[in-house]
Write an enzyme that holds these catalytic residues in place. Structure first.
Site, short mmCIF file in Angstrom:
data_model
loop_
_atom_site.label_atom_id
_atom_site.label_comp_id
_atom_site.label_asym_id
_atom_site.label_seq_id
_atom_site.Cartn_x
_atom_site.Cartn_y
_atom_site.Cartn_z
N GLU A 1 0.86 -1.30 0.05
CA GLU A 1 -0.08 0.05 -0.10
C GLU A 1 0.92 1.23 -0.14
O GLU A 1 0.56 2.15 0.71
CB GLU A 1 -0.94 0.00 1.30
CG GLU A 1 -2.18 -1.07 0.99
CD GLU A 1 -3.23 -1.17 2.12
OE1 GLU A 1 -3.02 -0.07 3.12
OE2 GLU A 1 -4.08 -1.69 2.00
N GLU B 1 -5.50 -8.19 -0.33
CA GLU B 1 -6.21 -8.01 0.88
C GLU B 1 -7.65 -7.66 0.55
O GLU B 1 -8.30 -6.69 -0.23
CB GLU B 1 -5.90 -6.67 1.62
CG GLU B 1 -4.43 -7.11 2.16
CD GLU B 1 -3.76 -5.90 2.97
OE1 GLU B 1 -4.83 -4.82 3.51
OE2 GLU B 1 -2.73 -5.48 3.18
O1 AHR Z 1 -5.32 -5.82 6.99
C1 AHR Z 1 -5.23 -4.81 7.59
C2 AHR Z 1 -4.36 -3.52 7.14
O2 AHR Z 1 -5.33 -3.08 5.95
C3 AHR Z 1 -2.95 -3.90 6.54
O3 AHR Z 1 -2.18 -3.79 7.52
C4 AHR Z 1 -2.79 -2.94 5.37
O4 AHR Z 1 -2.02 -3.01 4.35
C5 AHR Z 1 -4.51 -2.63 5.27
O5 AHR Z 1 -4.65 -0.95 5.22
#
Ligand code: AHR
Length: 503
Positions: free
Chosen positions: A173, A292
């Site tokens: 990210e 994610e």
């Molecule tokens: O999954 C929780 C968080 O969400 C992770 O650390 C991050 O990559 C995202 O913003």
């Protein structure tokens, strides 16, 4: 009752069901690692301190890859802290989650845990506070057989054979201002390209994921992907996408249609990647690692990290308790990922244990399955062969966030080897049941082998350590095949799976 007609044909396929679609994620965050997968005091712990009950649940969940060690955590991580004798490992501040990282678990333990569970490791390198050299060092430590300082260090630490990790994330990210070492798209694109080029000099077999946007709502969404891929197209294989959903202001209808947003997100990233492909006259295609995704109630108190002088080890963070409606959405998001199997080549449910997770644990005590465990486990186990193109004709619903959406969201897989056809379906209506009519032309005689539906009159029911089994996917007795068509009634706010086998 209104009816949705779904038509599939074995000749019309989107692409194969990819095992990597069923990946998950273990971050050094809250209690995911410590008292999650790792709990030396637990009665089922192995010599490494890994909980045997969690290993069993991860296997039952059917996860195939596990991304590690973050997440936001990776952007300040020094991997060297987590290798070698445990008593010599330093404790460090983890800026991402305002916690103390004791480094009791590191790269070697993680890889051993992956081997015990039977999953493929997916390693992220720190491109926040670190750069090309540290990524190369970690790759040398992991994948070079021996004869160099870092490969010999790994061997001295007990891993004689190289870890042979193929799948690597180039940071996490990096578009997000919250990220330690956040970068502009141009800065990150250059760094990702140079890191990737150098990593391939050590190991040409690695598969590399560049950071896409941390969400479709980011102001830089689209231009970020375009710039990063313009810099790094030839050097990377995949671009990441991240998305989290939750019910807002009691708007259950929009929440149940969250997969509409995921569909659009994927379509937009594919369009952007293909635009860069055309402009650069490239031949290969860049595919998506949706590494994610989940339901996450990000605004709730349990998602707020500690502050001030409080830097705890493994605090309770992001421990969402999932309802039946949340599980229906998770099932719907998996339908979206499968529907895009031609371009989504990997995905990770974030996360695996305790932190926005399908598996929960008590320190030293019980473990249990959240509602979201069930649609994931059933889809991972039974989606097989090819994903079929499906024509859907049926009622629509008005939603505040996405406008008119189909009441039925569904995907069908077909395994030519076994002859099994499997339907995964969500009824997005908050109040009305839906009749499903599946036209099975071209499949020959099929019978219902199994039909399961997850729903509950109270869709806010959530599992606890004391009761995780009162609401489970149950046999759907309305499922039947008549005259080459499968029929089933889908209750409101429900997720279903219907397996059809040769008669
Ligand atoms: O999954 C929780 C968080 O969400 C992770 O650390 C991050 O990559 C995202 O913003």
């Amino acid at each position: 009752m209104r009816t949705s007609v779904l038509t599939v044909d074995p000749a019309f396929t989107i692409g194969p069901v990819r095992p990597r679609t069923f990946g998950s994620f273990v971050e050094h965050l809250g209690r995911c690692v410590y008292t999650g997968i790792h709990d030396p005091a637990h009665p089922t712990a192995d010599a490494d301190g890994f909980r045997g009950d969690v290993v069993e649940l991860a296997r039952e969940l059917g996860v195939t890859t596990v991304r590690y060690p973050g997440g936001n955590f990776v952007s300040g991580y020094r991997w060297e802290d987590g290798v070698g004798p445990r008593e010599q490992r330093p404790a460090r501040l983890d800026l991402a989650w305002h916690s103390t990282e004791p480094n009791w678990v590191g790269v070697d333990e993680y890889v051993r845990w992956c081997r015990v569970v039977g999953v493929e490791p997916m390693m992220a390198v720190n491109l926040g506070t670190r750069g090309v050299q540290e990524a190369l060092d970690l790759l040398e430590y992991c994948n070079v057989a021996g004869g160099t300082r870092l490969s010999e260090l790994r061997r001295a630490n007990g891993a004689d054979e190289p870890h042979r990790i193929r799948l690597w994330c180039l940071g996490n990210e990096m578009d997000g201002p919250w990220q330690t070492g956040h970068k502009t798209a141009h800065e990150y694109g250059r760094l990702a390209a140079e890191t990737a080029r150098a990593m391939r000099m050590i190991d040409p077999g690695v598969e590399l994921v560049a950071c896409g946007s941390s969400g479709r709502g980011m102001a830089t969404f689209g231009t970020w992907e375009h710039t990063v891929l313009t810099e790094a197209y030839d050097q990377v294989d995949l671009i990441s996408a991240h998305a989290y959903y939750h019910e807002e202001d009691g708007d259950l209808g929009s929440f149940l249609a969250s997969a509409v947003d995921m569909d659009r997100f994927i379509d937009d990233v594919v369009a952007t990647a293909d635009a860069v492909r055309a402009a650069g006259n490239h031949t290969k295609r860049i595919n998506i690692s949706f590494d994610e995704w989940n339901v996450w109630y990000i605004d709730r108190a349990e998602s707020q990290p500690p502050s001030g002088d409080d830097w705890p080890v493994a605090p309770v963070l992001l421990e969402d308790r999932y309802t039946v409606a949340d599980a229906v959405v998770v099932g719907g998001l998996l339908i979206s990922l499968l529907r895009h199997t031609d371009r989504v080549h990997a995905a990770s449910l974030a996360q695996l244990v305790n932190v926005i997770a399908p598996i929960m644990t008590e320190p030293g005590g019980r473990s249990w399955k959240q509602t979201t465990f069930h649609p994931f486990a059933l889809t991972a186990r039974h989606a097989a062969g090819q994903v079929l193109r499906a024509a859907v004709d049926g009622p629509t619903l008005a939603t505040a966030r996405y406008g008119e959406v189909a009441a039925l969201d569904a995907v069908v897989t077909y395994d030519a080897a076994t002859g099994e056809v499997v339907l995964f379906a969500v009824n997005r209506s908050t109040s009305e049941p839906l009749a499903l009519d599946l036209d099975l032309r071209g499949f020959g005689d099929l019978v219902v082998a199994e039909a399961l539906t997850l729903s509950n009159p109270d869709h806010t029911w959530a599992a606890t350590a004391d009761d995780s089994t009162s609401v489970l996917p149950r046999a759907n007795d309305t499922a039947a095949v008549r005259d080459g068509r499968a029929h089933a009634e889908l209750p409101p706010v429900s997720w279903s799976m219907v397996r059809l086998a040769r008669a």
